[in-house]
Design an enzyme around this catalytic site. Structure first.
Site, short mmCIF file in Angstrom:
data_model
loop_
_atom_site.label_atom_id
_atom_site.label_comp_id
_atom_site.label_asym_id
_atom_site.label_seq_id
_atom_site.Cartn_x
_atom_site.Cartn_y
_atom_site.Cartn_z
N MET A 150 47.26 41.69 46.46
CA MET A 150 46.15 42.14 45.62
C MET A 150 45.34 43.21 46.35
O MET A 150 44.66 42.93 47.34
CB MET A 150 45.24 40.96 45.28
CG MET A 150 45.91 39.85 44.48
SD MET A 150 46.49 40.37 42.84
CE MET A 150 44.98 40.88 42.03
N GLU A 151 45.44 44.44 45.85
CA GLU A 151 44.67 45.55 46.41
C GLU A 151 44.53 46.63 45.35
O GLU A 151 45.32 46.70 44.41
CB GLU A 151 45.34 46.11 47.67
CG GLU A 151 46.81 46.46 47.50
CD GLU A 151 47.48 46.82 48.81
OE1 GLU A 151 46.97 47.70 49.51
OE2 GLU A 151 48.53 46.21 49.13
N TRP A 152 43.50 47.47 45.50
CA TRP A 152 43.34 48.58 44.57
C TRP A 152 44.42 49.62 44.86
O TRP A 152 44.87 49.77 45.99
CB TRP A 152 41.97 49.22 44.72
CG TRP A 152 40.80 48.35 44.41
CD1 TRP A 152 39.72 48.11 45.20
CD2 TRP A 152 40.56 47.62 43.19
NE1 TRP A 152 38.82 47.27 44.58
CE2 TRP A 152 39.31 46.95 43.34
CE3 TRP A 152 41.27 47.45 42.00
CZ2 TRP A 152 38.78 46.14 42.34
CZ3 TRP A 152 40.73 46.64 41.00
CH2 TRP A 152 39.50 46.00 41.18
#
Length: 266
Positions: A150-152
């Site tokens: 989960m990361e931008w």
């Protein structure tokens, strides 16, 4: 006389031996194969000056790979101190890493414990993404738990959506629940400092975390939030791997690692 002498020597050998001496070692009686090299210190093309909490103080190190690492000499990497690997499998609901099958098979052949990871895409429902991951990653009880990355992704050519924090956490919960139910193992969450802060993941508990922090120990960047793995560089130099490598540590001793493996790879 010769017969008596031979019997006497056999008696002496028997007195000096035990059942354990004569029996082959069982896998559980040796930790060989679980830690490649204790506390290795890899090179780095762009090293950080660690004031405290240096990663080489940890006993167990590993890496993570995707198609960008192409073919890896896994026996060489293991001999240098790579004790585990996270391997990219899928992204979104329709992308499959073209080197996953090779990395997946060759790490196992080299005796490197590994896990598959999924890169989350914010323009596809979580349930669709979970089904895509399940479609492409086989159930292997000997593998480590699956990972949700989960990361931008501000450079994405197709999706730069940034949902609100509550929506992000709800989507995470959906994906994690489906995947855990299928594989029978509680997944690991990978994340970065900005994503962790933006989405208040300090409140999202109940899962082991793999935290990225290349410019300071996780306690400096994430406070007291617990973590199981720490990614401490993206510019490491690992024998058997071409170019820059991500390197991680397990947050615990060698004994703790062996215990964690026993609990999570069966």
């Amino acid at each position: 006389m010769r017969r008596l002498a031979a019997l006497f020597m056999l008696t002496l050998l028997g007195a000096c031996s035990t059942v354990d001496d004569l029996s082959p070692l069982s896998p559980s009686s040796s930790s060989s194969g679980t830690v490649a090299v204790r506390a290795p210190r890899f090179g780095d093309s762009k090293p950080h000056e660690w004031d405290s909490g240096a990663p080489w103080n940890y006993a167990v190190h590993g890496t993570d790979v995707s198609k960008y690492q192409t073919s890896v000499d896994w026996p060489a990497a293991r001999a240098s101190g790579i004790s585990f690997a996270f391997i990219k499998a899928t992204e979104g609901g329709d992308r499959f890493d073209e080197y996953f099958n090779e990395h997946w098979a060759r790490t196992k052949a080299a005796g490197v414990p590994r896990a598959a990871y999924h890169f989350f895409y914010f323009c596809t429902p979580a349930a669709v993404q979970a089904r895509w991951f399940i479609q492409n990653v086989p159930v292997d009880r000997s593998s480590m738990p699956p990972v949700l990355d989960m990361e931008w992704n501000p450079k994405s050519p197709t999706c730069r959506l940034r949902p609100d924090a509550a929506t992000v956490r709800a989507e995470m919960a959906t994906f994690l629940e489906i995947v855990e139910r299928h594989y029978g193992k509680k997944p690991i969450i990978y994340t970065s400092v900005d994503f962790f802060d933006d989405n208040e993941l300090s409140t999202f508990r109940g899962y082991p975390y793999w935290l990225r922090s290349v410019a300071g120990h996780p306690r400096e960047k994430y406070g007291s939030h617990p973590f199981t793995f720490w990614q401490y560089t993206g510019t490491g130099i690992v024998p058997g791997m071409t170019g820059k490598s991500d390197i991680n540590v397990f947050n615990g001793s060698e004994a703790a690692w062996n215990k964690w493996l026993r609990q999570n790879t069966r």
